[in-house]
Design an enzyme around this catalytic site. Structure first.
Site, short mmCIF file in Angstrom:
data_model
loop_
_atom_site.label_atom_id
_atom_site.label_comp_id
_atom_site.label_asym_id
_atom_site.label_seq_id
_atom_site.Cartn_x
_atom_site.Cartn_y
_atom_site.Cartn_z
N PHE A 2 0.70 -1.13 0.07
CA PHE A 2 0.01 0.07 -0.13
C PHE A 2 0.88 1.10 -0.12
O PHE A 2 1.02 2.22 0.78
CB PHE A 2 -1.04 -0.02 1.21
N GLY A 3 1.63 1.30 -0.99
CA GLY A 3 2.49 2.65 -1.18
C GLY A 3 1.73 3.49 -2.38
O GLY A 3 0.68 3.50 -2.20
N ILE A 22 1.34 3.61 -5.57
CA ILE A 22 0.47 2.74 -6.65
C ILE A 22 -0.62 2.04 -6.00
O ILE A 22 -1.86 2.29 -6.24
CB ILE A 22 1.41 1.80 -7.49
N ARG A 27 2.54 -3.61 6.01
CA ARG A 27 2.98 -3.99 7.16
C ARG A 27 2.87 -2.90 8.28
O ARG A 27 3.04 -3.27 9.45
CB ARG A 27 4.72 -4.13 6.78
N ALA A 78 3.48 -5.35 -10.42
CA ALA A 78 4.78 -5.09 -9.40
C ALA A 78 5.92 -5.40 -10.29
O ALA A 78 6.47 -4.78 -11.08
CB ALA A 78 4.66 -5.70 -8.45
N ARG A 79 6.31 -6.66 -9.97
CA ARG A 79 7.55 -7.37 -10.74
C ARG A 79 7.27 -9.00 -10.91
O ARG A 79 6.56 -9.43 -9.82
CB ARG A 79 8.66 -7.18 -9.89
N GLU A 130 10.95 -12.38 -18.15
CA GLU A 130 10.76 -11.43 -19.03
C GLU A 130 11.58 -10.66 -19.69
O GLU A 130 12.65 -10.43 -19.30
CB GLU A 130 10.36 -10.16 -17.82
N HIS A 190 4.87 -5.11 -20.17
CA HIS A 190 5.52 -4.25 -19.02
C HIS A 190 5.16 -2.51 -19.66
O HIS A 190 6.07 -1.96 -19.72
CB HIS A 190 6.98 -4.46 -19.02
N ILE A 191 3.98 -2.20 -19.67
CA ILE A 191 3.67 -1.19 -20.12
C ILE A 191 3.00 -0.17 -19.15
O ILE A 191 2.08 0.66 -19.46
CB ILE A 191 2.91 -1.07 -21.41
N GLY A 192 3.06 -0.64 -17.88
CA GLY A 192 2.58 -0.04 -16.70
C GLY A 192 2.56 1.52 -16.74
O GLY A 192 1.90 2.34 -16.62
#
Ligand code: NAP
Length: 309
Positions: A152-153, A155, A175, A232-233, A262, A281-283
């Protein structure tokens, strides 16, 4: 005058940096080989890199005059930060630029998958659309379902704002105690999120702790046969475990902007599954975001050398 290398074609950065430094750019605009990267870290004072440049231990051990890496990305998982620190190489990322574009894309790929947008478009363009059909491309609604957010940062929060707009009930795993208070946002333990969520959206950085966190064990706790969205990754998810769960229905869909490996080849099992949507990977791929990313990464280099003088 410091020498800077741009690992991809970034003309806006080249122009900005050209006022301050001697600048060279990869004019072929392809991913540099490891040998080429070794030469870059050996010969230049600064590098403007992208997340496709694996600046790992072996590469960084070739650095001689390199003082600064400015990564044109939010994440830094392509750089070995421990080795960089040991060699006194400053490392910068661009933490803020990607937030809105990546949050938008989270819903773009989720809705594309569950409303079968790509299949429906191809159906029309192949000339198969003859009449309105009562059961054509039936998908599912978002409204009223549980939407789990892990991480929950910046993004994760931007995704939560959008989720509320869709009428979703948001479950967050973070966390530390979260501050974003809304009647439809609830912070829950991870196991509760796994148990209740109809959609699980990943927004953690790739770290030793998050690597492989979506594995067989986690999937078996997911009681709603959720759709997993990975913005994310790739390596946050154990790909083989996801493939199996998509095949046997424990996970009913996956919408992936990032994959492990990837890029992923069309022969990979994930690419053969109709309940898996993959984009390359076009976020962060919007004009607004990418121009801000490049400018900020260039400014990080300028700021670094200004501070040294
Ligand atoms: P951010 O603001 O730093 O947020 C990351 C959040 O993840 C923080 O709140 C952090 O919480 C949390 N976190 C870290 N480890 C965790 C764990 N083990 N369990 C639970 N939460 C954990 O970063 P962001 O801008 O939101 O970006 C998140 C990630 O998205 C980036 O690192 C990058 O890998 C990825 N990304 C992808 C794209 C794309 O194009 N697909 C674009 C941009 C970013 P703490 O405060 O507790 O550390």
């Amino acid at each position: 005058m410091a020498k800077i290398y741009l690992t991809r074609q970034m003309p806006a950065a080249q122009e900005l940096l050209g006022h301050h430094f001697e600048v060279e750019m990869n004019l072929e605009n392809r991913i540099l080989s490891r040998e080429e990267l070794k030469k870059v870290v050996r010969d230049f004072d600064g590098v403007l890199s992208t997340l496709a440049d694996k600046l790992d231990k072996e590469i960084l051990e070739h650095s001689q005059k390199l003082k600064v890496i400015s990564n044109c990305a939010a994440g830094l998982d392509n750089v070995d930060l421990v080795v960089a620190k040991g060699r006194k190489i400053a490392v910068y990322n661009v933490p803020d630029a990607t937030t809105q574009s990546t949050a938008d894309m989270t819903f773009a790929i989720l809705l594309s998958l569950i409303r079968k947008v790509a299949e429906a478009e191809s159906y029309v363009k192949k000339g198969l659309w003859k009449a309105w059909e009562p059961n054509l491309f039936l998908g599912e609604e978002l409204y009223g379902k549980y939407f789990g957010i892990i991480g929950f940062g910046k993004i994760g929060k931007a995704v939560a704002e959008r989720a509320l707009g869709f009428g979703l009930k948001v479950l967050v795993f973070a966390r530390s105690k979260i501050e974003m208070i809304h009647p439809r946002i609830q912070q829950v333990p991870l196991d509760e999120l796994y148990k209740k969520s109809h959609f699980i959206s990943l927004h953690v950085p790739l770290t030793p702790e998050t690597k492989g966190m979506i594995n067989e064990q986690a999937i078996n706790k997911m009681e709603q046969k959720p759709v997993i969205i990975n913005m994310a990754r790739g390596a946050v998810v154990v790909t083989d475990h996801l493939v199996q769960a998509l095949k046997d229905g424990r996970v009913r869909g996956a919408a992936l902007d990032v994959t492990d490996p990837e890029p992923i080849l069309p022969s990979h099992p994930l690419c053969h599954l109709r309940n898996c949507l993959i984009v390359p990977h076009i976020g962060s791929a919007t004009v607004e975001c990418r121009s801000l990313l490049v400018r900020s990464a260039a400014e990080n280099l300028i700021g670094y050398f200004n501070d040294q003088s």
